[in-house]
Design an enzyme around this catalytic site. Structure first.
Site, short mmCIF file in Angstrom:
data_model
loop_
_atom_site.label_atom_id
_atom_site.label_comp_id
_atom_site.label_asym_id
_atom_site.label_seq_id
_atom_site.Cartn_x
_atom_site.Cartn_y
_atom_site.Cartn_z
N HIS A 80 0.77 -1.15 0.16
CA HIS A 80 -0.01 0.12 0.06
C HIS A 80 0.97 1.27 0.03
CE1 HIS A 80 -3.86 -2.41 1.80
NE2 HIS A 80 -3.49 -2.30 0.46
N CYS B 150 -3.84 -10.65 -19.06
CA CYS B 150 -4.01 -9.62 -17.96
C CYS B 150 -2.90 -9.98 -17.09
CB CYS B 150 -5.40 -9.89 -17.55
SG CYS B 150 -5.97 -11.19 -16.81
N ASP C 18 -0.41 -16.50 -12.30
CA ASP C 18 -0.51 -18.04 -11.79
C ASP C 18 -0.27 -18.97 -12.96
OD1 ASP C 18 -1.76 -17.47 -9.20
OD2 ASP C 18 -3.66 -17.52 -9.86
N GLU D 4 -5.20 -19.95 -16.87
CA GLU D 4 -4.11 -19.71 -15.83
C GLU D 4 -4.02 -21.06 -15.19
OE1 GLU D 4 -5.84 -17.06 -12.72
OE2 GLU D 4 -7.90 -17.80 -13.24
#
Length: 572
Positions: A187, A500, A453, A429
């Site tokens: 973050h 993606c 993945d 994936e």
């Protein structure tokens, strides 16, 4: 020169300001009055909640709504019964002081999240540390550090900066920061990039290597800090900064231009989002659509499932703001290592191979049906496409499609409008899906290759294991051959295929993916213009003529080196 991890790009020159937080005495003390100690804890939690709320308000006003949700999640941690009751139990049962109880119980929770592989869950550990440190400071009456009024234009050097610290940084005083702790997905890193503050993390022993008043050059792109630079260093980095700044200006010229190669091949560059508010960044960077809306973030950091109406409003909002551009929305990808307390999911030894994503949805059908209805209702207001994650068999895909048909029929019976020609896709994936992509392609309208993945499963590497992380490589020949096979099978079935995962944003991978025929790239919003610029300099026919040779190379490092040299020749 000191090396770390570049977490926010930019080149800056300034003086170091070392920030050492006030030492907190966490000595274990025996107490006599447990009720008095719990009262102290309750008051400290109340003060913490008020402070975090103020940070959230400031973040919402100065940075953005989605970034403010980081601190809304911190408020929820303060309301987490498991954590707070655990602290109270520690005080009651062991008759110890509150600050000690907070530190011990918080550490137990942090260790659990640190042991998980998922970057999102590791970040939850950092959130608990941020919140627990605040409670302890309030218990002891210690203020967090802050810059003095007469200090400005400094580069902060600290062991760690929490999201709270980062959100409160004054851009008029702080040029950038360097820390020992943190990574690109934290973050703190996300906030630094939004604030456009160059930053580097991961420099162990930083407080011994950098000192108050040192002259520094910080290269947030390369993760390099030059300490007390020579005149030649200063000259070199001034020139490098000019190049970097000019590059950013050059990228901006490609805003809202088509994504087209030098020899006229047109593809689409979409952006990934996690929350509806991220749509602002998609629009600002001129993406041609949204290639991955991670809907799991709508389910996290709350106390119960989002209702159909809540989900519908979120999906409708994004679709409406995209004004007819594609919005690919992935159905719920949660479970295993992505913990949602109210779902009461059991901890798993191998969460990436566990009860998650489409497996959870097909088991908890009421959750899945609610989402499908919301997606279909929102599809009446824009170009929404639905995508299923982690499909590993044709049977699984057909079961999910059957539920979508049931949702459509239910809406028709209720007289509720939806787009009856909505496109349906799935993520590739799982290796089994890639290997039978010719069969799966007959069942859907598009594929999206999730390389994060897929690579992990393909090369059997836990990315979180530092000892073998070097084996996780997108240029692995087996991975590249599988990607090409998936693209070929998709095109044979006349469906389009996108990507993606992180590999889609790798500039050195871009020419290869274009040569393989990838139709759509979905990347973080800030990478859209850079990719579009690079694409404009490439000839698909040229790299295509070399593709067979590249795919015959036996080692990933040889392929990567070849592509780096190709990039330097054609782009730089």
């Amino acid at each position: 020169m000191v090396r770390g991890i570049g977490i926010s790009p930019g080149i800056i020159f300034g003086k170091a300001k070392t920030m050492i937080k006030n030492q907190v005495n966490l000595e274990k003390k025996n107490i006599e009055d447990r009720n008095e100690e719990i009262d102290r804890l309750v008051h400290a939690i109340a003060s913490s909640k008020q402070q975090i709320n103020e940070i959230a308000i400031k973040t919402r006003a100065t940075i953005g709504e989605s970034e403010a949700k980081i601190f809304e999640a911190h408020e929820l941690i303060l309301e987490d019964a498991t954590l707070i009751d655990g602290i109270k139990d520690k005080i009651n049962e062991e008759m110890v002081n509150a600050e000690y109880a907070v530190s011990v119980v918080a550490k137990q929770f942090m260790d659990i999240f640190d042991s998980m592989d998922d970057a999102y869950m590791k970040e939850k550990s950092a959130d608990i540390k941020d919140v627990s440190d605040r409670i302890i400071r309030n218990l002891l009456g210690i203020e967090a550090w802050h810059l003095a009024d007469n200090e400005d234009k400094v580069i902060i050097v600290a062991e760690d900066l929490t999201p709270s610290d980062t959100a409160l940084l004054d851009k008029n005083k702080v040029l950038g920061f360097v820390t020992a702790v943190g990574g690109k997905t934290s973050h703190t890193a996300i906030l630094a990039r939004i604030l456009e503050i160059p930053a580097i993390s991961g420099i162990q022993g930083i407080m011994e290597k950098l000192h108050d008043g040192d002259d520094l050059i910080l290269d947030g792109q390369e993760g390099i800090v030059i300490v007390n630079p020579s005149p030649d260093d200063i000259h070199d980095y001034q020139e490098k900064k000019k190049v970097y700044d000019n590059q950013l200006l050059l990228y901006k010229k490609y805003l809202n231009k088509p994504s087209i190669t030098k020899d006229g091949k047109e593809v689409e560059i979409f952006a990934n989002i996690g929350l509806p508010d991220d749509t602002d960044k998609v629009i600002a960077n001129g993406a041609e659509g949204i290639g991955l809306f991670r809907t799991e973030f709508l389910f996290m950091n709350r106390k119960n499932l989002p209702t159909e109406q809540e989900q519908y409003e979120a999906y409708k909002d994004v679709a409406t703001r995209l004004k007819g551009k594609p919005v690919v929305i992935r159905t719920l990808d949660i479970g295993g290592d992505k913990e949602v307390d109210y779902l009461h999911l059991q901890a798993e030894l191998n969460p990436f191979l566990g009860y998650r994503a489409i497996r959870l949805c097909l088991d908890r059908k009421e959750i899945f049906m609610t989402q499908l209805r919301a997606l279909l209702r929102a599809s009446a207001y824009g170009n929404i496409k639905i995508m299923f994650p982690m499909i590993s068999s044709v049977h699984e895909l057909r079961e999910a499609k059957q539920m979508l048909q049931e949702a459509k029929k239910a809406l028709e019976n209720e007289g509720i409008l939806y787009n009856d020609t909505i496109e349906l896709g799935m993520m590739i994936e799982v290796p089994s899906a890639a290997m039978m992509s010719d069969l799966l392609a007959k069942e859907v309208d598009f594929f999206s290759i999730g390389t994060n993945d897929l690579i992990q499963y393909m090369v059997a590497v836990d990315r979180g294991n530092e000892k073998i992380a070097h084996l996780y490589h997108e240029f692995n020949p087996g991975v590249l051959r599988m990607i090409k096979m998936v693209i070929d099978n998709a095109h044979e079935a006349n469906i389009w295929v996108g990507m993606c995962g992180e590999a889609a944003a790798n500039p050195y991978m871009l020419p290869l993916l274009l040569a393989m025929g990838l139709d759509e790239f979905s990347v973080c919003p800030s990478a859209v213009l850079e990719l579009r610029y690079i694409m404009s300099k490439l000839s698909v026919d040229d790299i295509k003529s070399k593709l067979d040779t590249i795919l015959m190379m036996a080692e990933e490092h040889a392929i990567e080196k070849y592509m780096e040299e190709y990039y330097d020749k054609h782009i730089n």
